[in-house]
Design a protein around this motif. Sequence first.
Motif, PDB file in Angstrom:
ATOM      1  N   LEU A 145       5.121  41.046  21.355  1.00 53.21           N
ATOM      2  CA  LEU A 145       5.651  40.769  19.924  1.00 53.21           C
ATOM      3  C   LEU A 145       4.406  40.041  19.246  1.00 53.21           C
ATOM      4  CD1 LEU A 145       9.326  39.670  20.478  1.00 53.21           C
ATOM      5  CD2 LEU A 145       8.419  41.530  19.416  1.00 53.21           C
ATOM      6  N   LEU A 146       3.656  39.157  19.937  1.00 56.12           N
ATOM      7  CA  LEU A 146       2.837  38.425  19.246  1.00 56.12           C
ATOM      8  C   LEU A 146       1.578  39.213  18.711  1.00 56.12           C
ATOM      9  CD1 LEU A 146       1.249  35.748  18.573  1.00 56.12           C
ATOM     10  CD2 LEU A 146       0.169  35.796  20.768  1.00 56.12           C
ATOM     11  N   ARG A 147       1.268  40.416  19.723  1.00 59.48           N
ATOM     12  CA  ARG A 147       0.174  41.344  19.410  1.00 59.48           C
ATOM     13  C   ARG A 147       0.694  41.923  18.066  1.00 59.48           C
ATOM     14  NH1 ARG A 147      -0.587  46.478  20.860  1.00 59.48           N
ATOM     15  NH2 ARG A 147       1.191  46.402  22.271  1.00 59.48           N
ATOM     16  N   VAL A 148       1.813  42.547  18.031  1.00 56.47           N
ATOM     17  CA  VAL A 148       2.357  43.616  16.877  1.00 56.47           C
ATOM     18  C   VAL A 148       2.537  42.613  15.541  1.00 56.47           C
ATOM     19  CG1 VAL A 148       4.408  44.573  15.998  1.00 56.47           C
ATOM     20  CG2 VAL A 148       3.670  45.056  18.597  1.00 56.47           C
ATOM     21  N   GLN A 149       3.138  41.378  15.694  1.00 57.78           N
ATOM     22  CA  GLN A 149       3.218  40.684  14.685  1.00 57.78           C
ATOM     23  C   GLN A 149       1.861  39.831  14.187  1.00 57.78           C
ATOM     24  OE1 GLN A 149       6.302  37.764  14.473  1.00 57.78           O
ATOM     25  NE2 GLN A 149       7.999  39.258  14.767  1.00 57.78           N
ATOM     26  N   GLY A 150       0.977  39.727  15.037  1.00 57.11           N
ATOM     27  CA  GLY A 150      -0.367  39.307  14.699  1.00 57.11           C
ATOM     28  C   GLY A 150      -1.284  40.303  13.906  1.00 57.11           C
ATOM     29  N   LEU A 151      -1.039  41.726  14.266  1.00 55.53           N
ATOM     30  CA  LEU A 151      -1.548  42.512  13.441  1.00 55.53           C
ATOM     31  C   LEU A 151      -0.914  42.921  12.116  1.00 55.53           C
ATOM     32  CD1 LEU A 151      -2.201  45.297  16.297  1.00 55.53           C
ATOM     33  CD2 LEU A 151      -3.877  44.084  15.229  1.00 55.53           C
ATOM     34  N   THR A 152       0.354  42.784  11.929  1.00 58.77           N
ATOM     35  CA  THR A 152       0.920  42.842  10.897  1.00 58.77           C
ATOM     36  C   THR A 152       0.461  41.698   9.883  1.00 58.77           C
ATOM     37  OG1 THR A 152       2.986  43.774  11.905  1.00 58.77           O
ATOM     38  CG2 THR A 152       3.329  43.039   9.695  1.00 58.77           C
ATOM     39  N   THR A 153       0.294  40.392  10.383  1.00 57.36           N
ATOM     40  CA  THR A 153      -0.039  39.351   9.574  1.00 57.36           C
ATOM     41  C   THR A 153      -1.367  39.430   9.018  1.00 57.36           C
ATOM     42  OG1 THR A 153       1.507  37.883  10.926  1.00 57.36           O
ATOM     43  CG2 THR A 153      -0.305  36.672   9.481  1.00 57.36           C
ATOM     44  N   TRP A 154      -2.329  40.039   9.929  1.00 64.06           N
ATOM     45  CA  TRP A 154      -3.653  40.227   9.698  1.00 64.06           C
ATOM     46  C   TRP A 154      -3.633  41.235   8.466  1.00 64.06           C
ATOM     47  CZ3 TRP A 154      -8.304  37.992  10.904  1.00 64.06           C
ATOM     48  CH2 TRP A 154      -9.441  39.011  10.660  1.00 64.06           C
ATOM     49  N   ARG A 155      -2.880  42.357   8.564  1.00 62.02           N
ATOM     50  CA  ARG A 155      -3.094  43.307   7.514  1.00 62.02           C
ATOM     51  C   ARG A 155      -2.492  42.639   5.910  1.00 62.02           C
ATOM     52  NH1 ARG A 155      -0.339  46.923  11.228  1.00 62.02           N
ATOM     53  NH2 ARG A 155      -1.950  47.778  12.329  1.00 62.02           N
ATOM     54  N   ARG A 156      -1.561  41.806   6.223  1.00 62.62           N
ATOM     55  CA  ARG A 156      -0.945  41.109   4.974  1.00 62.62           C
ATOM     56  C   ARG A 156      -2.104  40.085   4.266  1.00 62.62           C
ATOM     57  NH1 ARG A 156       3.481  38.840   7.283  1.00 62.62           N
ATOM     58  NH2 ARG A 156       3.272  37.027   6.152  1.00 62.62           N
ATOM     59  N   ALA A 157      -2.886  39.568   5.147  1.00 64.79           N
ATOM     60  CA  ALA A 157      -3.783  38.744   4.591  1.00 64.79           C
ATOM     61  C   ALA A 157      -5.125  39.442   3.881  1.00 64.79           C
ATOM     62  CB  ALA A 157      -4.547  37.862   5.781  1.00 64.79           C
ATOM     63  N   GLU A 158      -5.256  40.498   4.393  1.00 58.61           N
ATOM     64  CA  GLU A 158      -6.281  41.578   3.892  1.00 58.61           C
ATOM     65  C   GLU A 158      -6.023  41.822   2.722  1.00 58.61           C
ATOM     66  OE1 GLU A 158      -7.333  44.445   7.021  1.00 58.61           O
ATOM     67  OE2 GLU A 158      -9.000  43.413   7.410  1.00 58.61           O
ATOM     68  N   GLU A 159      -4.680  42.375   2.398  1.00 58.58           N
ATOM     69  CA  GLU A 159      -3.879  42.712   1.276  1.00 58.58           C
ATOM     70  C   GLU A 159      -3.821  41.989   0.187  1.00 58.58           C
ATOM     71  OE1 GLU A 159      -2.730  45.141  -1.271  1.00 58.58           O
ATOM     72  OE2 GLU A 159      -3.279  45.921   0.523  1.00 58.58           O
ATOM     73  N   ALA A 160      -3.544  40.604   0.470  1.00 55.57           N
ATOM     74  CA  ALA A 160      -3.578  39.259  -0.320  1.00 55.57           C
ATOM     75  C   ALA A 160      -4.938  39.122  -0.898  1.00 55.57           C
ATOM     76  CB  ALA A 160      -2.857  38.414   0.340  1.00 55.57           C
ATOM     77  N   MET A 161      -5.989  39.300  -0.003  1.00 58.12           N
ATOM     78  CA  MET A 161      -7.523  38.912  -0.533  1.00 58.12           C
ATOM     79  C   MET A 161      -7.926  40.000  -1.236  1.00 58.12           C
ATOM     80  SD  MET A 161      -9.292  37.172   2.747  1.00 58.12           S
ATOM     81  CE  MET A 161      -8.870  38.315   4.196  1.00 58.12           C
ATOM     82  N   ARG A 162      -7.176  41.268  -1.052  1.00 60.66           N
ATOM     83  CA  ARG A 162      -7.861  42.319  -1.892  1.00 60.66           C
ATOM     84  C   ARG A 162      -7.394  42.124  -3.387  1.00 60.66           C
ATOM     85  NH1 ARG A 162      -5.825  46.292   1.652  1.00 60.66           N
ATOM     86  NH2 ARG A 162      -7.145  46.255   3.322  1.00 60.66           N
ATOM     87  N   ARG A 163      -6.027  41.533  -3.395  1.00 59.20           N
ATOM     88  CA  ARG A 163      -5.302  41.209  -4.605  1.00 59.20           C
ATOM     89  C   ARG A 163      -6.075  40.241  -5.365  1.00 59.20           C
ATOM     90  NH1 ARG A 163      -0.500  42.107  -1.595  1.00 59.20           N
ATOM     91  NH2 ARG A 163      -0.352  39.743  -1.832  1.00 59.20           N
ATOM     92  N   GLY A 164      -7.108  39.137  -4.769  1.00 60.05           N
ATOM     93  CA  GLY A 164      -7.512  38.259  -5.175  1.00 60.05           C
ATOM     94  C   GLY A 164      -6.465  36.955  -5.155  1.00 60.05           C
ATOM     95  N   GLU A 165      -5.828  36.853  -4.285  1.00 58.94           N
ATOM     96  CA  GLU A 165      -4.670  35.966  -3.840  1.00 58.94           C
ATOM     97  C   GLU A 165      -5.133  35.216  -2.655  1.00 58.94           C
ATOM     98  OE1 GLU A 165      -0.753  37.538  -3.517  1.00 58.94           O
ATOM     99  OE2 GLU A 165      -0.638  37.972  -5.686  1.00 58.94           O
ATOM    100  N   PRO A 166      -5.153  33.674  -2.595  1.00 59.52           N
ATOM    101  CA  PRO A 166      -5.306  33.143  -1.107  1.00 59.52           C
ATOM    102  C   PRO A 166      -4.164  33.343  -0.281  1.00 59.52           C
ATOM    103  CG  PRO A 166      -4.496  31.751  -2.903  1.00 59.52           C
ATOM    104  CD  PRO A 166      -4.544  32.894  -3.582  1.00 59.52           C
ATOM    105  N   PRO A 167      -4.769  33.743   0.970  1.00 62.47           N
ATOM    106  CA  PRO A 167      -3.594  34.518   1.807  1.00 62.47           C
ATOM    107  C   PRO A 167      -3.105  33.046   2.826  1.00 62.47           C
ATOM    108  CG  PRO A 167      -6.019  34.511   2.729  1.00 62.47           C
ATOM    109  CD  PRO A 167      -6.235  34.079   1.369  1.00 62.47           C
ATOM    110  N   VAL A 168      -2.455  32.259   2.137  1.00 64.32           N
ATOM    111  CA  VAL A 168      -1.976  30.996   2.439  1.00 64.32           C
ATOM    112  C   VAL A 168      -0.619  31.075   3.435  1.00 64.32           C
ATOM    113  CG1 VAL A 168      -0.693  28.698   1.912  1.00 64.32           C
ATOM    114  CG2 VAL A 168      -2.633  29.646   0.451  1.00 64.32           C
ATOM    115  N   ALA A 169       0.253  32.179   2.952  1.00 69.05           N
ATOM    116  CA  ALA A 169       1.217  32.355   3.884  1.00 69.05           C
ATOM    117  C   ALA A 169       0.700  33.028   5.113  1.00 69.05           C
ATOM    118  CB  ALA A 169       2.386  33.235   3.076  1.00 69.05           C
ATOM    119  N   GLU A 170      -0.078  34.054   5.009  1.00 68.18           N
ATOM    120  CA  GLU A 170      -0.474  34.843   6.058  1.00 68.18           C
ATOM    121  C   GLU A 170      -1.345  33.671   6.926  1.00 68.18           C
ATOM    122  OE1 GLU A 170      -0.835  35.699   2.729  1.00 68.18           O
ATOM    123  OE2 GLU A 170       0.709  37.398   2.695  1.00 68.18           O
ATOM    124  N   MET A 171      -2.138  32.848   6.722  1.00 69.29           N
ATOM    125  CA  MET A 171      -2.924  31.930   7.341  1.00 69.29           C
ATOM    126  C   MET A 171      -1.835  31.265   8.037  1.00 69.29           C
ATOM    127  SD  MET A 171      -6.034  32.744   7.021  1.00 69.29           S
ATOM    128  CE  MET A 171      -6.841  31.343   7.828  1.00 69.29           C
TER     129      MET A 171
END
Length: 182
Positions: free
Chosen positions: A46-72
């Motif tokens: 579960l950690l591997r799956v959710q960790g990858l999902t969190t990583w993708r959300r962080a990348e998406e937030a950075m692409r939008r120019g937002e700080p990935p606070v929740a993802e971090m």
Amino acid sequence: MPAFLFLLFIAVPLIEIAIFIKVGGAIGVWPTVGIVLATAFIGATLLRVQGLTTWRRAEEAMRRGEPPVAEMLDGVFLFAAALLMVTPGLFTDCIGFALLIAPFRRAIGRYAARRIAASSRFTVYSSGMAGGMGGGPQRPGPHSGPHSERPGPVIEGEAEEIGENENDREGRGPRSDSPWKQ
């Protein structure tokens, strides 16, 4: 804080021992060991799956120019969950599984962000954390200074001093035709 840590290092092993005795007495030693191993395997998956999902959300937030606070923050909680899941014990496994549940993790994150913001030592960016906190810096009103109600924009930039002649490089001051001359 040291008293809390001391209590934590004494209480958690005692709780684990008590749970092992109760569960082992009810279902036997080997099924109890099997449960501990199974929870470690399930938690790692579960950690591997959710960790990858969190990583993708962080990348998406950075692409939008937002700080990935929740993802971090999710990443920190997922790391804590992994440590708890790897630790042998049923009590720590339950806490680790609770941290793998995204709404629970976000509720703890919002609580932690409010506590940190209330300490007025930090500016807390709450991008992506639902629950009433906007996307900008969060500061408590009376505790963070006279300009905290309406903080201005933060402008980041770089400056490079370029000298046109030898006098500028030696630090003798601005040129005579400079608009920045005082």
